[in-house]
Design an enzyme around this catalytic site. Structure first.
Site, PDB file in Angstrom:
ATOM      1  N   HIS A  94       0.820  -1.223   0.000  1.00 36.89           N
ATOM      2  CA  HIS A  94       0.000   0.000   0.000  1.00 36.89           C
ATOM      3  C   HIS A  94       0.848   1.264   0.000  1.00 36.89           C
ATOM      4  CE1 HIS A  94      -4.067  -1.691   0.418  1.00 36.89           C
ATOM      5  NE2 HIS A  94      -3.468  -2.688   1.053  1.00 36.89           N
ATOM      6  N   GLU A 127      -8.853   5.067  -5.989  1.00 37.94           N
ATOM      7  CA  GLU A 127      -7.964   5.424  -7.083  1.00 37.94           C
ATOM      8  C   GLU A 127      -8.689   6.237  -8.147  1.00 37.94           C
ATOM      9  OE1 GLU A 127      -9.476   1.201  -7.898  1.00 37.94           O
ATOM     10  OE2 GLU A 127      -8.998   2.465  -6.184  1.00 37.94           O
TER      11      GLU A 127
END
Length: 562
Positions: free
Chosen positions: A312, A342
């Site tokens: 991450h 995203e």
């Protein structure tokens, strides 16, 4: 003036050192020559005359007192006195002026510090944008004062508009965006009070700082203004420097609040909250001055694979790089916000759908050529899918968002790495909730405990979520391979297939659908189960029995509802 003040301070420092040397009482040599005494007088006389010219009023006042101490040197009768009397007067002047010389030194230190602070403030203004990027509106029917304020504020780097009437102010506020307003109360034909309701009830203006300038030092007026929404109240006549400091402080505080409230902390671009606010501003502007305006939804392709493969922390760097790339190639007038995960949204005022597609496609081509991020020597390239929709008269905001998102979703479903214009019939993953104004999410609750499923739905139903249930692992797997879910709340122990087996088969069958988050619930606390679940890419794990409050917090975090 600024350079002159700096030179004066430097020269004054030298003059004070020379005074100190000339006024040293030495028991062995208690008298200095007439030339030296005249030099003392000339120094203090020069300081007295020059200091006020550069704004150092207190230094000039102290120097004037010192001049009085040494005025006798200019009297011919005094110098005709016996030498003993002259020495006595010299010694008295030195002793009586000792406190004044120390006061001069202290005043010098204070003013030196103020100059340093001024330079720091100027540097902060240039680097932080509190001045250069801030647009102010001055409203005052006193032409002389208004003109003076406009000139001084512009010298500090602000962009300033001005008007003498409430009507003129309303027109300017409709046409432009301002970071701060100064408002005179006592105007003709309408008083400044007439503008309060207009400013504070408009959702696009209510957060703009408002400084009241008034010729009345009346407590009732002050209280009324603060209750009506004023952020500061300055009584005329005022020192400009004080008003300037108040303006700077308000702008700095507002910028800090904006950073916390309206900026995505990871990427630094605007967040969903600001987008919801600003899109209303843009639509109001289009309604007043018709022009093209387009919206683009952008989603990084296979972003989950980046997180799963590299971690991450790399995913966060990629998001930051993507935001930077978009900002670098978009216009200053374009609105860029992180919509969640995203996904980014761009609003391009004055731009048709065709031109918007060209602009975003150019950025996509740039992404092919250069990495969006580098970490520990490795470059990371991405592609993205984007959907474009142009607003048309009468279109609801909800429909506009759904169409842009639908075009983006179609771009992903038809191969990714492309920019598509919206066409009738394109599907969307966003279902708007008129009540909440938030996008609805689709959640699968997979647990063989019917009562627990019911409790979870009951506790989470106030959120913008559509629920689907599965009573065992096999049913859950079938549903996840047949339709899209934003989140699966997955029980670790179920008949037919347990949670770990579902994750294994889901990964083998579909490589875990992009955007699917998994929250694993389990009554077993075996460490190997948790480790295996994390290896399979779950986002969160909770052990039964668990707190419903904690579960709701995790669900909100995973669905980006916070």
């Amino acid at each position: 003036m600024k350079e002159g003040r700096k030179r004066f301070v430097a020269e004054l420092r030298k003059q004070l050192r020379e005074l100190q040397d000339l006024c040293q009482l030495n028991p062995a040599e208690s008298f200095i020559g007439l030339d030296e005494m005249n030099r003392i007088y000339r120094i203090v006389h020069t300081i007295k005359g020059s200091a006020p010219m550069f704004g150092f009023v207190r230094i000039g006042s102290v120097a004037e007192k010192l001049v009085h101490q040494w005025e006798w040197i200019q009297e011919s009768e005094a110098l005709a006195l016996p030498a003993a009397s002259v020495i006595q007067r010299y010694q008295a002047s030195v002793l009586n002026g000792d406190g004044l010389r120390r006061q001069l030194s202290m005043e010098l230190d204070v003013y030196s510090h103020e100059l340093e602070l001024d330079e720091e403030q100027e540097h902060r203004s240039k680097t932080s944008g509190y001045s250069s990027s801030s647009r102010l509106l001055v409203i005052d029917d006193d032409d002389v004062l208004r003109s003076y304020l406009v000139r001084r504020l512009r010298l500090e780097g602000y962009e300033v508009d001005d008007t003498s009437t409430v009507e003129g102010a309303q027109r300017l506020l409709r046409e432009h965006s301002y970071e701060l307003i100064t408002l005179d109360l006592m105007m003709h034909p309408q008083s400044g009070y007439a503008l309060f309701e207009f400013v504070k009830e408009d959702p696009t203006l209510k957060w703009v700082p408002l400084v009241v300038l008034s010729g009345r030092d009346d407590l009732h007026d002050k209280i009324r203004c603060f209750y009506l929404g004023a952020d500061d109240y300055v009584t005329k006549p005022f020192e400009y420097e004080e008003l300037s400091a108040r303006i700077y402080s308000l702008l700095k505080r507002t910028k800090n609040f904006e950073q916390m409230a309206f900026r995505d902390p990871l990427t630094g671009v605007y967040n969903r909250r600001f987008f919801d606010h600003q899109i209303q501003v843009e639509l109001k502007r289009v309604s007043r001055y018709p022009a093209s305006i387009s919206m683009v939804f952008i989603d990084i392709d296979r972003f989950k694979c980046i997180n799963d493969k590299h971690g991450h922390h790399v995913g966060d760097i990629v998001l930051q790089g993507m935001a930077h790339m978009l900002q670098k190639h978009l216009r200053a007038t374009d609105l860029l916000a992180r919509f969640g995960g995203e996904e980014f949204v761009v609003v391009l005022p004055g731009t048709s759908a065709v031109d918007a597609k060209k602009a975003i496609h150019a950025i996509l081509q740039q992404a092919h050529k250069e990495p969006v991020a580098q970490y520990e020597g490795q470059a990371y390239y991405i592609t993205f899918s984007a959907g474009v929709c142009e607003w048309s008269e009468g279109m609801e905001l909800e429909d506009w968002i759904k169409r842009a998102d639908g075009a983006m979703y179609t771009a992903k479903q038809s191969g990714r790495n492309q920019v598509l214009l919206y066409e009738e019939g394109m599907t969307t993953t966003i279902l708007a909730s008129p009540e909440s104004g938030l996008q609805r999410k689709k959640v699968l609750i997979a647990d063989d405990d019917r009562i627990l499923r019911s409790i979870l739905i009951s506790k989470l139903q106030h959120l913008p979520i559509d629920f689907v249930e599965a009573a065992d692992g096999l049913e859950a797997l079938d549903k996840m391979t047949q339709q899209f879910f934003h989140l699966c709340i997955l029980d670790g122990v179920m008949p037919r297939l347990d949670g770990i087996e579902v994750l294994e088969k889901l990964g083998a069958r579909t490589n875990r659908a992009e955007g699917l988050q998994v929250l694993l619930l389990s009554g077993r606390s075996r460490e190997e189960d948790v480790s295996r679940a994390l290896e399979l890419g779950i986002e969160a794990y909770m052990h039964k029995p668990f707190s419903m409050v904690e579960l709701e917090v995790k669900v909100k975090q995973l669905l980006k509802l916070v």
